[in-house]
Write a protein that holds these residues in place. Structure first.
Motif, PDB file in Angstrom:
ATOM      1  N   UNK A 335       0.848  -1.185   0.000  1.00 19.27           N
ATOM      2  CA  UNK A 335       0.000   0.000   0.000  1.00 19.27           C
ATOM      3  C   UNK A 335       0.884   1.237   0.000  1.00 19.27           C
ATOM      4  N   UNK A 336       0.578   2.191  -0.864  1.00 20.92           N
ATOM      5  CA  UNK A 336       1.285   3.471  -0.892  1.00 20.92           C
ATOM      6  C   UNK A 336       0.251   4.581  -0.803  1.00 20.92           C
ATOM      7  N   UNK A 337       0.291   5.333   0.286  1.00 19.46           N
ATOM      8  CA  UNK A 337      -0.617   6.454   0.475  1.00 19.46           C
ATOM      9  C   UNK A 337       0.112   7.738   0.111  1.00 19.46           C
ATOM     10  N   UNK A 338      -0.504   8.631  -0.644  1.00 13.54           N
ATOM     11  CA  UNK A 338       0.151   9.893  -0.987  1.00 13.54           C
ATOM     12  C   UNK A 338       0.605  10.631   0.264  1.00 13.54           C
ATOM     13  N   UNK A 339       1.849  11.088   0.243  1.00 17.41           N
ATOM     14  CA  UNK A 339       2.408  11.779   1.399  1.00 17.41           C
ATOM     15  C   UNK A 339       3.219  10.891   2.304  1.00 17.41           C
ATOM     16  N   UNK A 340       3.060   9.558   2.196  1.00 19.57           N
ATOM     17  CA  UNK A 340       3.912   8.654   2.960  1.00 19.57           C
ATOM     18  C   UNK A 340       5.329   8.685   2.394  1.00 19.57           C
ATOM     19  N   UNK A 341       6.274   8.163   3.171  1.00 19.99           N
ATOM     20  CA  UNK A 341       7.674   8.245   2.761  1.00 19.99           C
ATOM     21  C   UNK A 341       7.985   7.406   1.526  1.00 19.99           C
ATOM     22  N   UNK A 342       7.443   6.198   1.470  1.00 19.77           N
ATOM     23  CA  UNK A 342       7.857   5.255   0.433  1.00 19.77           C
ATOM     24  C   UNK A 342       6.851   5.198  -0.711  1.00 19.77           C
ATOM     25  N   UNK A 343       7.374   5.168  -1.946  1.00 23.92           N
ATOM     26  CA  UNK A 343       6.540   4.993  -3.121  1.00 23.92           C
ATOM     27  C   UNK A 343       6.837   3.622  -3.716  1.00 23.92           C
TER      28      UNK A 343
END
Length: 448
Positions: A335-343
């Motif tokens: 899962x990648x949420x916008x604004x989290x560190x990891x893409x």
């Protein structure tokens, strides 16, 4: 293409991955508690079991009573037997699929709480595989993810143990992916609108995610992007492709219909008409390159060609939920949420974009051509799609997310679920992504 050649291609990827298939002479009989046959979650599991086992072996028996399909399922009121048998025969026209009473040579798997042998149970988010009776609490109906997870795990153990009894029970809940039983009850009969979902890649994992999400709810609007066509070897790993989607590959090596066309056919069959399909690679698709601000709401990135992660991340994506499969019988939900560190490029750097990471698993080289192909086992693809669909559905629940962003299900021996963070990769392109531009791109999306 004659029957022998067709079946050789149908089993090809399983043979490349595990060097074997299930014994086609051994019937697998699915039984069920009669008092639970009318439940939505039970029928969700029976449909999943027939579909998955029917793509693992040509010898599946429906040894439970026939009932009408639940009102919350797409084929409401039709015969559960007839629908399941039609689906298995459509995927493998040379199989031996039938409904009859249990007999001595059958290997029995039982869906429900009773029976002393191979038991598959699930209530709410909870899953159990082991000897009966099931220890799970009897929760209300309306959520099939727990029991469908149990079906996937049971299929893996059946394959691994060569029809032997279960040596170690499996308990998990698909809400926070822990090895515990959760009391949370969520009814998805009246699910809120999930939104516009871009499915980038409709191979085994992408099509499985579409299948499990579509059985649970039709409250989403899909955009389908994939340039590939259906081939016979795709049939054993995807729950929605059928033999009619293929052609004689000795005459048409490019394959049959486009995967997006086959997926659209499935969606139309379950009553969904707001479907956009594009038989193109992501970087060529106008639906991605020219999309409006605030669209889509969710990206399911289940492709692994043409540096697809780079094109996704440079396009300032919304929430991304997807799963990958690996060569050691593991599934990873990410899962990648916008604004989290990891893409996603933190996990799959562009210079590694040719390694298997989504619908692919173990890469194999064809001796005759040198071509790199993906090889897989059916339950891995089904499991990856199920986990993706479950997490997408959770987006509508208060308190999301319920787990760390990486969930791993290892099925090589005794099944184990673990959750871990996704660390940022130093030097990744997302370090230079403009946060204000990203916010502008996702403003108006459902989960911004």
């Amino acid at each position: 293409m004659d029957q022998s050649e067709w079946l050789k291609r149908w089993n090809d990827r399983s043979l490349r991955y595990a060097q074997r298939c299930l014994d086609p002479a051994r019937p697998i009989a699915i039984t069920c508690d009669s008092d639970r046959l009318a439940r939505f979650d039970t029928q969700y599991a029976l449909l999943s079991a027939a579909n998955l086992l029917g793509r693992m072996t040509p010898n599946v028996i429906l040894a439970f009573d026939d009932v009408p399909m639940h009102a919350a399922l797409p084929w409401s009121g039709t015969s559960l037997h007839a629908h399941s048998l039609t689906g298995m025969r459509a995927a493998n026209p040379f199989g031996n699929y039938r409904a009859r009473d249990l007999s001595a040579p059958d290997f029995r798997i039982h869906i429900g709480r009773g029976h002393e042998g191979f038991v598959i149970d699930g209530t709410g988010w909870n899953a159990y595989v082991g000897s009966g009776p099931s220890p799970l609490p009897n929760q209300r109906d309306g959520n099939g993810f727990g029991v469908a997870l149990a079906v996937v795990v049971a299929a893996a153990q059946l394959f691994h143990e060569h029809f032997s009894p279960i040596s170690k029970p499996f308990v998990c809940n698909a809400l926070d992916w822990s090895a515990t039983v959760t009391p949370h009850e969520h009814d998805f009969f009246r699910a809120p609108d999930i939104g516009r979902v871009h499915f980038i890649g409709l191979g085994s994992v992408g099509s499985a995610a579409l299948y499990y999400l579509g059985l649970m709810t039709r409250t989403f609007a899909p955009t389908l992007i994939d340039m590939d066509r259906v081939k016979v070897h795709n049939l054993s790993r995807s729950p929605i492709f059928i033999a009619a989607d293929c052609v004689d590959e000795t005459k048409h090596p490019e394959g049959g219909v486009h995967k997006v066309a086959a997926a659209k056919r499935f969606l139309n069959d379950i009553g969904m008409t707001d479907v956009v399909s594009d038989p193109a690679a992501l970087h060529q698709s106008a639906y991605w390159r020219e999309r409006e601000t605030g669209t889509p709401d969710i990206v399911v990135s289940a492709a692994n060609e043409y540096d697809v992660r780079y094109h996704i991340e440079m396009g300032y994506p919304p929430v991304q939920i997807y799963a990958t499969t690996g060569k050691n019988w593991q599934i990873s939900l990410l899962r990648h949420l916008p604004g989290d560190d990891a893409c996603s490029m933190c996990v799959f750097p562009p210079d590694r974009s040719k390694i298997p990471m989504a619908c692919a698993t173990d890469q194999t080289t064809l001796a005759e051509s040198g071509e790199q192909i993906d090889a897989a086992l059916p339950f891995l693809s089904f499991g990856a799609g199920l986990m993706t669909a479950a997490d997408i559905t959770k987006l509508t629940l208060p308190g999301y997310p319920f787990s760390r962003p990486r969930v791993s299900l290892n099925l090589r021996t005794a099944p184990v679920v673990t959750t871990t963070p996704i660390p940022h990769r130093k030097g990744c392109g997302c370090e230079h992504r403009d946060e204000m531009v990203h916010m502008q791109m996702i403003t108006g999306s459902r989960y911004a």
